[in-house]
Design a protein around this motif. Structure first.
Motif, PDB file in Angstrom:
ATOM      1  N   LEU A 267       0.812  -1.211   0.000  1.00 27.53           N
ATOM      2  CA  LEU A 267       0.000   0.000   0.000  1.00 27.53           C
ATOM      3  C   LEU A 267       0.847   1.262   0.000  1.00 27.53           C
ATOM      4  CD1 LEU A 267      -2.941  -0.927   2.413  1.00 27.53           C
ATOM      5  CD2 LEU A 267      -2.918  -0.906  -0.082  1.00 27.53           C
ATOM      6  N   GLN A 268       2.101   1.152   0.398  1.00 32.92           N
ATOM      7  CA  GLN A 268       2.998   2.301   0.392  1.00 32.92           C
ATOM      8  C   GLN A 268       3.747   2.435  -0.928  1.00 32.92           C
ATOM      9  OE1 GLN A 268       5.568   2.194   3.873  1.00 32.92           O
ATOM     10  NE2 GLN A 268       3.901   1.411   5.127  1.00 32.92           N
ATOM     11  N   SER A 269       3.523   1.480  -1.827  1.00 34.42           N
ATOM     12  CA  SER A 269       4.233   1.467  -3.098  1.00 34.42           C
ATOM     13  C   SER A 269       3.283   1.737  -4.257  1.00 34.42           C
ATOM     14  CB  SER A 269       4.901   0.108  -3.299  1.00 34.42           C
ATOM     15  OG  SER A 269       3.909  -0.888  -3.595  1.00 34.42           O
ATOM     16  N   ASN A 270       3.827   1.700  -5.471  1.00 33.63           N
ATOM     17  CA  ASN A 270       3.009   1.838  -6.673  1.00 33.63           C
ATOM     18  C   ASN A 270       2.544   0.479  -7.182  1.00 33.63           C
ATOM     19  OD1 ASN A 270       3.146   4.686  -6.832  1.00 33.63           O
ATOM     20  ND2 ASN A 270       5.198   4.551  -7.756  1.00 33.63           N
TER      21      ASN A 270
ATOM     22  N   ALA B  84       0.492  -1.534  -5.388  1.00 35.50           N
ATOM     23  CA  ALA B  84      -0.651  -1.955  -4.565  1.00 35.50           C
ATOM     24  C   ALA B  84      -1.714  -2.612  -5.434  1.00 35.50           C
ATOM     25  CB  ALA B  84      -1.253  -0.754  -3.852  1.00 35.50           C
TER      26      ALA B  84
ATOM     27  N   GLN C 118      -5.671   2.996   7.257  1.00 33.44           N
ATOM     28  CA  GLN C 118      -5.292   2.971   5.838  1.00 33.44           C
ATOM     29  C   GLN C 118      -5.876   4.170   5.101  1.00 33.44           C
ATOM     30  OE1 GLN C 118      -6.869  -0.891   4.992  1.00 33.44           O
ATOM     31  NE2 GLN C 118      -4.957  -1.970   5.463  1.00 33.44           N
TER      32      GLN C 118
ATOM     33  N   ALA D  91      -4.070   7.347   5.960  1.00 29.15           N
ATOM     34  CA  ALA D  91      -2.761   7.388   5.289  1.00 29.15           C
ATOM     35  C   ALA D  91      -2.890   7.642   3.792  1.00 29.15           C
ATOM     36  CB  ALA D  91      -2.020   6.077   5.531  1.00 29.15           C
TER      37      ALA D  91
ATOM     38  N   ALA E 277      -4.237   5.590   1.600  1.00 33.19           N
ATOM     39  CA  ALA E 277      -3.999   4.368   0.822  1.00 33.19           C
ATOM     40  C   ALA E 277      -5.254   3.827   0.162  1.00 33.19           C
ATOM     41  CB  ALA E 277      -3.389   3.295   1.724  1.00 33.19           C
ATOM     42  N   VAL E 278      -6.434   4.219   0.663  1.00 34.82           N
ATOM     43  CA  VAL E 278      -7.683   3.708   0.102  1.00 34.82           C
ATOM     44  C   VAL E 278      -8.626   4.858  -0.229  1.00 34.82           C
ATOM     45  CG1 VAL E 278      -7.507   1.502   1.342  1.00 34.82           C
ATOM     46  CG2 VAL E 278      -8.790   3.393   2.357  1.00 34.82           C
TER      47      VAL E 278
ATOM     48  N   SER F 263      -7.944   0.607  -3.499  1.00 37.24           N
ATOM     49  CA  SER F 263      -6.710   1.374  -3.288  1.00 37.24           C
ATOM     50  C   SER F 263      -6.734   2.699  -4.050  1.00 37.24           C
ATOM     51  CB  SER F 263      -5.481   0.554  -3.695  1.00 37.24           C
ATOM     52  OG  SER F 263      -5.499   0.273  -5.072  1.00 37.24           O
ATOM     53  N   ARG F 264      -5.867   3.593  -3.659  1.00 38.85           N
ATOM     54  CA  ARG F 264      -5.929   4.977  -4.143  1.00 38.85           C
ATOM     55  C   ARG F 264      -5.768   5.095  -5.661  1.00 38.85           C
ATOM     56  NH1 ARG F 264      -0.957   4.487  -1.530  1.00 38.85           N
ATOM     57  NH2 ARG F 264       0.890   4.810  -2.860  1.00 38.85           N
TER      58      ARG F 264
END
Length: 431
Positions: free
Chosen positions: A85-88, A90, A105, A108, A110-111, A329-330
């Protein structure tokens, strides 16, 4: 001669069409394939096959979209997801337990917040779910995931082993009744409960459910508002006292503190323990985990609700479990949004329900439930006056780890009830 001219003309037309087709291919290339990636917790190969069949059905209806499903074991999923989730890299969609972990999440970034999507067109998407399921996916007024299923925990038992020990499951109404059954099973030479301390979280079911029976919804509401002593209040300490009592009775198999969850399913499915406090869909899971791949025959498998406690403040019908969902995810594509809407819709959830995989979140899909055991759990949920989410998820990841850790220490006799409750409260105040 006329034949030759016509033949040459035909070849010319064909060549022109071929060239035109080639040029058209250059000027208008085929649309790029879109890949939707979904990551899920699943170990049952039968369920994996059903998930895959559903994804294939969607793909056949949506040319140009490929759905990639990745299935991980519970702990591997939890370990891998935060990094992704902290990467590209996800996944577009991933399985979520809602509650505090999902909230963290979202905070942050992430979602995605799905509130607007759910409420568009007069709330058409939101209205496709049962109210309880949608409430479980909504945190601080924001819908943060797409409801998949309702779940709850309860006791499964082996009828043959109960008969051997002379235990009547229908008579287990109170915690004292339950402890009496543990004693009777041990006297008959039967391991009472398959215990999974290796993953820790299976043991927190006992403390959480006991706290719910001790204090009901008001105790949890007060604790989450940090009122009346929070998690050091009497219902939570009393619940730990009973957890300590359970551990002292040695109800689990030898080495239970190192036993992983999947192995507890196998222990139970192999008939090496009489009971398992587990999820509503575990009739199929124990069969898949058993050594023979068959497990306990369905007519020899029974369930009973978590018992009440003497003097408890609960109504006795409260349930403990989860509202599981798909988080988006984002960077998820619009194709991923389209897929998750279909995947969580009535058609797909009816398929899941009729195969005994879950108690569906989609409104009306529960009519497809065929398994009497799952129907029983669904009926309990329908009567529930309050559904408390799994505490190791509901209270956030940091507090959840403390809940799991101290429950294991109390049940193994390494920590006193008051100290355990205080550690949870300290963690909650720091969250």
């Amino acid at each position: 001669m006329r034949y030759i001219i016509r033949a040459r003309l035909a070849r010319g037309v064909a060549l022109a069409c071929l060239v035109a087709g080639s040029l058209a291919g250059v000027s208008a290339p085929a649309a790029a394939e879109t890949k939707v990636r979904l990551m899920h917790v699943e170990a049952n190969p039968r369920y994996v096959a059903i998930w895959r069949n559903l994804a294939d059905t969607y793909q056949s209806q949506h040319p140009g979209t490929t759905v990639e499903l990745q299935f991980l074991e519970n702990e591997a999923f939890k370990a891998k997801l935060p990094t992704l989730l902290q990467s590209n890299d996800a996944p577009d969609l991933f399985y979520s337990w809602s509650g505090g972990v999902l909230k963290a999440q979202a905070e942050a970034g992430a979602v995605q917040d799905l509130t607007d999507a759910m409420q568009a067109d007069d709330g058409a998407w939101a209205k496709s779910f049962t109210p309880a399921a949608l409430n479980g996916a909504t945190i601080d007024g924001k819908t943060l995931c797409v409801p998949l299923k309702m779940s709850m925990t309860g006791f499964f038992y082996n009828k043959a082993l109960f008969a051997k020990a002379g235990v009547d499951a229908a008579s287990i109404k109170t915690w004292d009744d339950f402890m009496g059954a543990v004693k009777a099973l041990k006297t008959a030479g039967v391991t009472p409960i398959a215990g999974g301390g290796g993953d820790k979280w299976p043991l927190h079911f006992y403390w959480s459910y006991l706290a719910l029976r001790e204090g009901g919804q008001p105790a949890f509401a007060a604790a989450k508002a940090n009122e009346d002593g929070g998690f050091t209040a009497k219902p939570f300490v009393d619940a730990f006292v009973k957890v300590k009592e359970l551990g002292a009775a040695e109800p689990f198999q030898p080495g239970y503190l190192g036993t992983k969850w999947q192995d507890t399913l196998a222990l139970f499915g192999d008939g090496r323990a009489a009971m398992l406090l587990t999820f509503d869909d575990s009739a199929n899971r124990q069969a898949a985990a058993a050594t023979d791949g068959k497990g306990i025959a369905r007519d020899q498998l029974g369930i009973f609700p978590f018992p009440t406690v003497a003097g408890g403040q609960s109504k006795g019908d409260e349930t403990f479990g989860g509202v599981n969902c798909w988080a988006v995810s984002r960077n998820a594509s619009k194709e991923a949004m389209d897929f998750v809407r279909w995947f969580s819709g009535p058609e797909a959830q009816r398929t899941m329900a009729e195969n005994g995989m879950l108690i569906p979140a989609a409104a009306g899909a529960d009519a497809a439930l065929k398994d009497p055991i799952v129907q029983d759990f669904a009926a309990q949920l329908s009567r529930s006056s309050f559904h408390q989410l799994f505490l190791d998820q509901d209270l956030g990841p940091s507090v959840g780890r403390v809940v799991n850790d101290v429950t294991m220490e109390v049940v193994s006799g390494q920590m006193e009830p008051e100290a355990a409750a205080q550690e949870i409260q300290d963690a909650f105040e720091l969250e």
